[in-house]
Design an enzyme around this catalytic site. Structure first.
Site, PDB file in Angstrom:
ATOM      1  N   TYR A 258      40.350  24.328  37.376  1.00  0.00           N
ATOM      2  CA  TYR A 258      38.784  24.418  37.650  1.00  0.00           C
ATOM      3  C   TYR A 258      38.091  23.200  37.767  1.00  0.00           C
ATOM      4  CZ  TYR A 258      39.811  29.324  36.492  1.00  0.00           C
ATOM      5  OH  TYR A 258      40.183  30.622  36.654  1.00  0.00           O
TER       6      TYR A 258
ATOM      7  N   GLN B 138      31.854  38.395  43.423  1.00  0.00           N
ATOM      8  CA  GLN B 138      32.921  38.256  42.781  1.00  0.00           C
ATOM      9  C   GLN B 138      32.996  36.894  42.574  1.00  0.00           C
ATOM     10  OE1 GLN B 138      36.083  41.131  43.916  1.00  0.00           O
ATOM     11  NE2 GLN B 138      34.775  40.851  46.069  1.00  0.00           N
TER      12      GLN B 138
ATOM     13  N   HIS C 195      32.364  37.884  37.954  1.00  0.00           N
ATOM     14  CA  HIS C 195      33.381  37.209  37.375  1.00  0.00           C
ATOM     15  C   HIS C 195      32.902  35.719  36.948  1.00  0.00           C
ATOM     16  CE1 HIS C 195      35.905  39.633  40.408  1.00  0.00           C
ATOM     17  NE2 HIS C 195      35.617  40.292  39.364  1.00  0.00           N
TER      18      HIS C 195
HETATM   19  C1  BV8 Z   1      39.685  44.304  34.373  1.00  0.00           C
HETATM   20  C2  BV8 Z   1      37.564  34.735  38.475  1.00  0.00           C
HETATM   21  C3  BV8 Z   1      40.351  45.740  32.432  1.00  0.00           C
HETATM   22  C4  BV8 Z   1      38.621  33.611  38.146  1.00  0.00           C
HETATM   23  C5  BV8 Z   1      38.815  36.393  39.386  1.00  0.00           C
HETATM   24  C6  BV8 Z   1      42.780  48.855  38.647  1.00  0.00           C
HETATM   25  C7  BV8 Z   1      43.949  48.784  39.807  1.00  0.00           C
HETATM   26  C8  BV8 Z   1      44.700  48.095  39.959  1.00  0.00           C
HETATM   27  C9  BV8 Z   1      44.697  46.643  39.029  1.00  0.00           C
HETATM   28  C10 BV8 Z   1      43.563  46.545  38.380  1.00  0.00           C
HETATM   29  C11 BV8 Z   1      42.800  47.701  37.826  1.00  0.00           C
HETATM   30  N1  BV8 Z   1      42.076  47.309  36.664  1.00  0.00           N
HETATM   31  C12 BV8 Z   1      42.378  46.126  36.523  1.00  0.00           C
HETATM   32  C13 BV8 Z   1      43.455  45.777  37.138  1.00  0.00           C
HETATM   33  C14 BV8 Z   1      44.062  44.379  37.093  1.00  0.00           C
HETATM   34  C15 BV8 Z   1      43.138  43.171  37.975  1.00  0.00           C
HETATM   35  C16 BV8 Z   1      43.406  43.399  39.450  1.00  0.00           C
HETATM   36  O1  BV8 Z   1      42.556  44.195  39.821  1.00  0.00           O
HETATM   37  N2  BV8 Z   1      44.481  43.046  39.875  1.00  0.00           N
HETATM   38  C17 BV8 Z   1      44.714  42.884  41.488  1.00  0.00           C
HETATM   39  C18 BV8 Z   1      45.356  41.520  41.665  1.00  0.00           C
HETATM   40  C19 BV8 Z   1      45.486  44.251  41.610  1.00  0.00           C
HETATM   41  N3  BV8 Z   1      41.798  43.089  37.489  1.00  0.00           N
HETATM   42  C20 BV8 Z   1      41.407  42.834  36.172  1.00  0.00           C
HETATM   43  O2  BV8 Z   1      42.297  42.115  35.518  1.00  0.00           O
HETATM   44  C21 BV8 Z   1      39.873  42.487  35.996  1.00  0.00           C
HETATM   45  N4  BV8 Z   1      39.762  43.149  34.623  1.00  0.00           N
HETATM   46  O3  BV8 Z   1      39.755  45.227  35.001  1.00  0.00           O
HETATM   47  O4  BV8 Z   1      39.958  44.480  32.799  1.00  0.00           O
HETATM   48  C22 BV8 Z   1      41.711  45.910  32.698  1.00  0.00           C
HETATM   49  C23 BV8 Z   1      42.520  44.807  32.660  1.00  0.00           C
HETATM   50  C24 BV8 Z   1      43.927  44.968  32.913  1.00  0.00           C
HETATM   51  C25 BV8 Z   1      44.315  46.264  33.306  1.00  0.00           C
HETATM   52  C26 BV8 Z   1      43.688  47.168  33.499  1.00  0.00           C
HETATM   53  C27 BV8 Z   1      42.237  47.236  33.094  1.00  0.00           C
HETATM   54  C28 BV8 Z   1      39.466  41.232  36.036  1.00  0.00           C
HETATM   55  C29 BV8 Z   1      39.359  40.690  37.626  1.00  0.00           C
HETATM   56  C30 BV8 Z   1      38.653  39.440  37.599  1.00  0.00           C
HETATM   57  C31 BV8 Z   1      39.570  38.302  37.991  1.00  0.00           C
HETATM   58  N5  BV8 Z   1      38.696  36.955  38.167  1.00  0.00           N
HETATM   59  N6  BV8 Z   1      38.120  35.561  39.572  1.00  0.00           N
HETATM   60  C32 BV8 Z   1      38.613  32.705  39.196  1.00  0.00           C
HETATM   61  O5  BV8 Z   1      38.016  32.655  40.277  1.00  0.00           O
HETATM   62  O6  BV8 Z   1      39.462  31.760  38.908  1.00  0.00           O
HETATM   63  S1  BV8 Z   1      39.151  37.441  40.752  1.00  0.00           S
HETATM   64  C33 BV8 Z   1      39.197  36.526  42.292  1.00  0.00           C
HETATM   65  O7  BV8 Z   1      39.540  37.341  42.967  1.00  0.00           O
HETATM   66  C34 BV8 Z   1      37.918  35.822  42.514  1.00  0.00           C
HETATM   67  O8  BV8 Z   1      36.703  36.175  41.802  1.00  0.00           O
HETATM   68  C35 BV8 Z   1      37.758  36.711  43.981  1.00  0.00           C
HETATM   69  O9  BV8 Z   1      36.396  36.779  44.540  1.00  0.00           O
HETATM   70  C36 BV8 Z   1      38.356  37.848  43.789  1.00  0.00           C
HETATM   71  C37 BV8 Z   1      38.503  38.744  44.869  1.00  0.00           C
HETATM   72  O10 BV8 Z   1      39.219  38.103  45.836  1.00  0.00           O
HETATM   73  P1  BV8 Z   1      38.346  37.967  47.343  1.00  0.00           P
HETATM   74  O11 BV8 Z   1      36.770  37.560  46.908  1.00  0.00           O
HETATM   75  O12 BV8 Z   1      38.278  39.146  48.003  1.00  0.00           O
HETATM   76  O13 BV8 Z   1      38.753  36.849  47.849  1.00  0.00           O
HETATM   77  P2  BV8 Z   1      40.357  36.982  48.885  1.00  0.00           P
HETATM   78  O14 BV8 Z   1      40.682  35.538  48.883  1.00  0.00           O
HETATM   79  O15 BV8 Z   1      41.027  38.142  48.288  1.00  0.00           O
HETATM   80  O16 BV8 Z   1      39.764  37.714  50.307  1.00  0.00           O
HETATM   81  C38 BV8 Z   1      38.773  36.779  51.013  1.00  0.00           C
HETATM   82  C39 BV8 Z   1      38.354  37.679  52.114  1.00  0.00           C
HETATM   83  O17 BV8 Z   1      37.571  37.210  52.814  1.00  0.00           O
HETATM   84  C40 BV8 Z   1      39.422  37.958  53.058  1.00  0.00           C
HETATM   85  O18 BV8 Z   1      39.322  39.426  53.330  1.00  0.00           O
HETATM   86  C41 BV8 Z   1      39.312  37.385  54.504  1.00  0.00           C
HETATM   87  O19 BV8 Z   1      39.650  38.119  55.637  1.00  0.00           O
HETATM   88  C42 BV8 Z   1      37.521  37.109  54.393  1.00  0.00           C
HETATM   89  N7  BV8 Z   1      37.230  36.095  55.000  1.00  0.00           N
HETATM   90  C43 BV8 Z   1      37.770  34.784  55.406  1.00  0.00           C
HETATM   91  N8  BV8 Z   1      36.941  33.938  56.060  1.00  0.00           N
HETATM   92  C44 BV8 Z   1      35.594  34.674  56.092  1.00  0.00           C
HETATM   93  C45 BV8 Z   1      35.806  36.074  55.349  1.00  0.00           C
HETATM   94  N9  BV8 Z   1      34.910  36.843  55.501  1.00  0.00           N
HETATM   95  C46 BV8 Z   1      33.573  36.559  56.093  1.00  0.00           C
HETATM   96  N10 BV8 Z   1      33.555  35.490  56.664  1.00  0.00           N
HETATM   97  C47 BV8 Z   1      34.465  34.507  56.723  1.00  0.00           C
HETATM   98  N11 BV8 Z   1      34.208  33.266  57.249  1.00  0.00           N
END
Ligand code: BV8
Length: 241
Positions: free
Chosen positions: A61, A95, A113
Site C-alpha cells: 500500500y 471503487q 472501498h
Molecule cells: C463483501 C480495495 C460481504 C482494496 C477492493 C457475490 C458474488 C461473487 C463474489 C462475491 C459476492 N459478494 C462478495 C463477494 C466476494 C468479493 C468479490 O466480489 N470477489 C470477486 C473477485 C469475485 N467481494 C468482497 O469481498 C466485498 N465484500 O461483499 O462483503 C461478503 C464477503 C464475503 C463473501 C460474501 C459477502 C469487498 C470487495 C472490495 C474489495 N476491495 N479494493 C485495494 O484496492 O487494495 S476491490 C478492487 O477491485 C479495487 O477497488 C477495484 O476498483 C475493484 C474492481 O476492479 P476494477 O476497478 O473494475 O479494476 P479492474 O482492473 O478489474 O478493471 C479495470 C477496467 O478498466 C477494465 O475493464 C479495463 O478494460 C478498463 N480500462 C483500462 N484502461 C481504461 C479502462 N477504462 C477506461 N479508460 C481506460 N483508459
C-alpha cells in the site's frame, strides 16, 4: 442514445480502476510488476494477508500511495467534475482508493472501498489521516499501540453500510447511470449498473473493451478510453454554458 441522455437532470456515475489508467496508475487487474509480480492483488488485499505478513501488505500500500502521489487526475476525472456542476442531482460512486476524484475537484463522492490516503487502527477501528512512516512495517496506533492498517475494504470484508446504502439509492433513483473503467467483477459494486437499468435508467458503459460487460435494454456501450470518451460525452449531452 444521446437524445435520451441530453440534459438528464439526475446522473449517477460508477468508476473503477480504468479511469485512473491514463493517470499512469495500473488497473487492479493489470499484472503487478517488479517485485510485486509474484503476487495477485486479490491475495494481498485481504485481512488474512495482513494478519500473516503485515509488513508485506503495508509496503504494497505504501508503494501504491507513493505512485498515486506522483500521479495527476486526467481528462476523464475532470469531465466528471464539470458534469457534477451541470446537473442538479449528481452522485459519483468510486471503487478506486486512489483519491484522484477528490483531487480533481469532485465533491459528491462515495468511496465504496475506502482510500489509500487514510489508515485505521486494526484494534479500535479509529481513522488516522497522518502517521510517522516507520522504516519497516506498519506504524502503530498512537492511542493503543496496535498496528495501523490501510483504511480500505479488503476482499471478504463488508463495505461501509452508509456508503453502500447511498450508492444503491443513487443507482435506483437516477435517470442516467455511467459505468466507467470497471471490469464489473467485484461485488456488490458490480451490480449497481444493472440495478439502475432495472429501475429504468439509461446505462452507458465506457471501456476500451466490452469483454464481460452485460448488454440489454437501456444499456449502451461506448468503446474507448475514459480520458477521451468522457469529455466528448459530457460536452455532447450536457453542454457547458
Ligand atoms: C463483501 C480495495 C460481504 C482494496 C477492493 C457475490 C458474488 C461473487 C463474489 C462475491 C459476492 N459478494 C462478495 C463477494 C466476494 C468479493 C468479490 O466480489 N470477489 C470477486 C473477485 C469475485 N467481494 C468482497 O469481498 C466485498 N465484500 O461483499 O462483503 C461478503 C464477503 C464475503 C463473501 C460474501 C459477502 C469487498 C470487495 C472490495 C474489495 N476491495 N479494493 C485495494 O484496492 O487494495 S476491490 C478492487 O477491485 C479495487 O477497488 C477495484 O476498483 C475493484 C474492481 O476492479 P476494477 O476497478 O473494475 O479494476 P479492474 O482492473 O478489474 O478493471 C479495470 C477496467 O478498466 C477494465 O475493464 C479495463 O478494460 C478498463 N480500462 C483500462 N484502461 C481504461 C479502462 N477504462 C477506461 N479508460 C481506460 N483508459
Amino acid at each position: 442514445m444521446l437524445a435520451r441522455l441530453r440534459n438528464a437532470r439526475s446522473v449517477t456515475v460508477l468508476t473503477g480502476a480504468g479511469i485512473s489508467a491514463e493517470s499512469g496508475i495500473p488497473t487492479f487487474r493489470d499484472a503487478l510488476t517488479g517485485l510485486w509480480a509474484r503476487y495477485r492483488p486479490e491475495e494481498l488485499a485481504t485481512p488474512e494477508a495482513f494478519a500473516r505478513d503485515p509488513a508485506l501488505v503495508w509496503s504494497w500500500y505504501r508503494m501504491r500511495r507513493e505512485m498515486v502521489a506522483r500521479a495527476e487526475p486526467n481528462a476523464g476525472h475532470r469531465a466528471l467534475v464539470a458534469l457534477e456542476r451541470r446537473v442538479p442531482w449528481f452522485t459519483l460512486i468510486t471503487q478506486n482508493v486512489d483519491g484522484l476524484h477528490r483531487r480533481a475537484g469532485s465533491e459528491r463522492v462515495i468511496e465504496l472501498h475506502g482510500s489509500l490516503g487514510r489508515a485505521r487502527c486494526s484494534r479500535e477501528d479509529t481513522r488516522v489521516e497522518t502517521w510517522d512512516e516507520p522504516e519497516q512495517g506498519p506504524p502503530r496506533c498512537r492511542a493503543c499501540g496496535a498496528l495501523l492498517r490501510p483504511d480500505v475494504v479488503w476482499f471478504g470484508e463488508v463495505l461501509p453500510a452508509e456508503a453502500l446504502q447511498a450508492a444503491e439509492a443513487a443507482a435506483r433513483d437516477c435517470e442516467v447511470f455511467l459505468s466507467v473503467g470497471t471490469s464489473n467483477l467485484v461485488e456488490p459494486a458490480a451490480s449497481l449498473p444493472w440495478r439502475a437499468a432495472a429501475a429504468g435508467a439509461e446505462v452507458v458503459v465506457i471501456n476500451p473493451t466490452m469483454d464481460g460487460q452485460r448488454a440489454g435494454a437501456r444499456i449502451h456501450h461506448l468503446v474507448g478510453p475514459a480520458g477521451q470518451v468522457l469529455p466528448q460525452l459530457v460536452e455532447s449531452a450536457w453542454p457547458g454554458p
